[in-house]
Design a protein around this motif. Structure first.
Motif, mmCIF file in Angstrom:
data_model
loop_
_atom_site.group_PDB
_atom_site.id
_atom_site.type_symbol
_atom_site.label_atom_id
_atom_site.label_comp_id
_atom_site.label_asym_id
_atom_site.label_seq_id
_atom_site.Cartn_x
_atom_site.Cartn_y
_atom_site.Cartn_z
ATOM 1 N N ALA A 1 7.069 1.213 -13.091
ATOM 2 C CA ALA A 1 7.604 2.426 -12.469
ATOM 3 C C ALA A 1 8.404 2.140 -11.197
ATOM 4 O O ALA A 1 9.523 2.625 -11.040
ATOM 5 N N LYS A 2 7.832 1.367 -10.297
ATOM 6 C CA LYS A 2 8.433 1.230 -8.962
ATOM 7 C C LYS A 2 9.468 0.101 -8.922
ATOM 8 O O LYS A 2 10.588 0.307 -8.491
ATOM 9 N N GLY A 3 9.085 -1.085 -9.356
ATOM 10 C CA GLY A 3 9.966 -2.252 -9.236
ATOM 11 C C GLY A 3 11.180 -2.187 -10.134
ATOM 12 O O GLY A 3 12.208 -2.810 -9.856
ATOM 13 N N ALA B 1 -7.365 -4.259 -8.450
ATOM 14 C CA ALA B 1 -6.216 -4.552 -7.579
ATOM 15 C C ALA B 1 -4.982 -3.847 -8.131
ATOM 16 O O ALA B 1 -4.505 -4.173 -9.223
ATOM 17 N N ASP B 2 -4.488 -2.886 -7.378
ATOM 18 C CA ASP B 2 -3.318 -2.104 -7.795
ATOM 19 C C ASP B 2 -2.078 -2.761 -7.188
ATOM 20 O O ASP B 2 -1.854 -2.706 -5.984
ATOM 21 N N GLU B 3 -1.287 -3.398 -8.064
ATOM 22 C CA GLU B 3 -0.144 -4.181 -7.578
ATOM 23 C C GLU B 3 1.188 -3.544 -7.996
ATOM 24 O O GLU B 3 2.192 -4.223 -8.163
ATOM 25 N N ASN C 1 0.800 -1.221 0.000
ATOM 26 C CA ASN C 1 0.000 0.000 0.000
ATOM 27 C C ASN C 1 0.837 1.278 0.000
ATOM 28 O O ASN C 1 1.885 1.361 0.613
ATOM 29 N N ASN C 2 0.326 2.241 -0.714
ATOM 30 C CA ASN C 2 0.798 3.622 -0.617
ATOM 31 C C ASN C 2 -0.360 4.378 0.035
ATOM 32 O O ASN C 2 -1.453 4.377 -0.533
ATOM 33 N N PRO C 3 -0.248 4.942 1.210
ATOM 34 C CA PRO C 3 0.957 5.388 1.908
ATOM 35 C C PRO C 3 1.467 4.511 3.061
ATOM 36 O O PRO C 3 2.489 4.838 3.642
HETATM 37 C C1 LIG Z 1 -0.507 3.040 -5.365
HETATM 38 C C2 LIG Z 1 -0.034 3.606 -6.662
HETATM 39 N N1 LIG Z 1 -0.642 3.205 -7.788
HETATM 40 C C3 LIG Z 1 -0.259 3.678 -8.988
HETATM 41 C C4 LIG Z 1 0.772 4.595 -9.107
HETATM 42 C C5 LIG Z 1 1.107 5.133 -10.473
HETATM 43 O O1 LIG Z 1 2.154 4.502 -11.073
HETATM 44 P P1 LIG Z 1 2.671 4.990 -12.506
HETATM 45 O O2 LIG Z 1 3.869 5.834 -12.268
HETATM 46 O O3 LIG Z 1 2.979 3.706 -13.242
HETATM 47 O O4 LIG Z 1 1.583 5.738 -13.166
HETATM 48 C C6 LIG Z 1 1.426 5.040 -7.964
HETATM 49 C C7 LIG Z 1 2.493 6.060 -8.073
HETATM 50 O O5 LIG Z 1 2.853 6.737 -7.151
HETATM 51 C C8 LIG Z 1 1.018 4.524 -6.714
HETATM 52 O O6 LIG Z 1 1.624 4.916 -5.591
#
Ligand SMILES: Cc1ncc(COP(=O)(O)O)c(C=O)c1O
Length: 405
Positions: free
Chosen positions: A244-246, A210-212, A181-183
């Motif tokens: 983006a993240k991984g 589901a946002d993975e 999760n973010n945050p």
């Molecule tokens: C939970 C969450 N979903 C999606 C995204 C967006 O990712 P992207 O950079 O691939 O658009 C972020 C980016 O901060 C995020 O924190």
């Protein structure tokens, strides 16, 4: 016409109603202070501080040389969609074909597309909170109604299946969450997601988004579980991911979905009228990311875990802060509400927005207020920075709050 009160009122209602992204707003303010010569430590942005691995960059250079300069298919190159389908099978145990995949301009775009495609005015979208700032605004743009369900601090900020069951109504269209999760950095376990899946199975018109995106930044022993792998609800789960993240590829702007074909077709139709296929070079680079070695990703994840340990240890030493231990992603999310109502003699802190702004002006540490994440007691601190910067930032926070009485 120059920007003025009159021109602002000419904006469409849907844009006037939209909140500015609080994470981007803090980043902008931090940049302004830095430009004035202040030594700002910026822990507001959700961005890896690593470079994109070399083999991925090489693939992009090769794509330029090979002439990938034209429009790509709207849903993405066929071999990229195949690489994504393979990834879903290999890592997530979800059996999608390339026709179930749509590539978009970042996971943010993928999420916004799915909401536009599924939500009718008045439909309810249950958002498991704390949640990423953009979710509720995306729902607003689709004229849906966000129903925010809060996870308790004591349950590591996670919403239970029972809470969810009680919140589902005849108008519920989607349940949406991010794990990790973010945050908060919380990770829903397989057991928790199976319990949520059992609730969803009982409501045949309800979908799960589901946002993975933080899948690979997971510090638990058990690793990542995808709710889309539960056969009974597979066709009603839309899994969103990206690089983006991984893979430290935020600027490359690639996200994707795996979904039932009729949903993927709907997203392709929307994209065909609004953006067309996303950047060709980034797509070619993503094939290299998904089919290539995972060691760079594992190394980055190890570094995030080390920083998590450091930041949690230091934050716990700050009187009044309540600190959970994030199990993934690269954020810490202390409960700072102990300081609400307190003042340093000049500024009184009444909420998380006051706190974040005060901290930036007083200690030059940029963070993000919990309010935008549906968690007004919290403060998001990104741990995607060097150990030295993190240690210095937390010390500055500690010194600053010591002045609050
Ligand atoms: C939970 C969450 N979903 C999606 C995204 C967006 O990712 P992207 O950079 O691939 O658009 C972020 C980016 O901060 C995020 O924190």
């Amino acid at each position: 016409m120059s920007a003025s009160v009159e021109t602002a009122s000419l904006l469409a209602d849907r844009i006037v109603a939209l909140e500015e992204s609080s994470t981007l707003a803090m980043t902008k303010k931090a940049r302004e202070l830095a430009a004035q010569g202040h030594k700002v430590i910026s822990l507001s942005v959700g961005e890896p501080d690593f470079k994109t691995p070399k083999h991925i960059c090489e693939a992009a250079k090769q794509a330029i040389d090979e002439g990938y300069h034209g429009y790509s298919p709207v849903a993405g190159y066929a071999d990229l969609r195949k690489a994504i389908a393979d990834k879903f099978k290999r890592e997530n145990k979800i059996d999608w074909k390339p026709e179930n995949i749509v590539v978009s301009t970042g996971a943010k775009h993928s999420l916004a597309n799915v909401i536009q495609v599924l939500v009718n005015p008045g439909d309810e979208v249950i958002i498991l909170a704390p949640y990423w700032v953009s979710y509720s605004e995306m729902v607003k743009l689709a004229e849906g109604k966000s129903v925010i369900l809060n996870g308790a601090f004591e349950n590591d900020f996670k919403v239970t299946a029972r809470q969810l069951e009680e919140a589902i109504t005849d108008r519920t269209k989607i349940i949406m969450y991010a794990s990790p999760n973010n945050p908060t950095g919380s990770v829903y376990s397989e057991e928790e997601l199976r319990a949520i899946g059992a609730v969803v199975a009982k409501h045949e018109n309800v979908f799960v988004l589901a946002d993975e995106i933080y899948e690979h930044i997971n510090f638990t022993d058990k690793g990542h579980f995808s709710i889309g792998s539960i056969p009974e609800i597979k066709d009603r789960v839309i899994t969103v991911n990206g690089v983006a993240k991984g893979f430290a590829m935020t600027g490359w702007r690639i996200g994707y979905i795996g979904a039932a074909k009729w949903i993927a077709d709907g997203v392709e139709k929307l994209q065909g009228q609004v953006t067309s296929g996303t950047g060709s070079i980034s797509q070619r680079a993503t094939i290299a990311a998904l089919n290539g070695p995972m060691e760079p990703t594992y190394e980055m994840s190890k570094a995030y875990q080390r920083r998590r340990d450091l930041v949690v240890k230091l934050l716990k030493e700050i009187p009044g802060f309540k600190v959970n231990v994030p199990e993934g992603a690269f954020y810490a999310f202390p409960d700072i509400s102990y300081y609400y109502g307190k003042s340093d003699g000049e500024t009184t802190i009444n909420n998380s927005d006051d706190f974040a702004l005060w901290l930036l002006n007083k200690a030059y540490v940029a963070t993000v207020a919990g309010s935008g994440f549906g968690a007004p007691y919290g403060l998001r601190i990104s741990t995607a920075a060097s150990d030295e910067a993190l240690a210095e930032a937390v010390q500055r926070i500690k010194d600053a709050v010591a002045t609050l009485k």
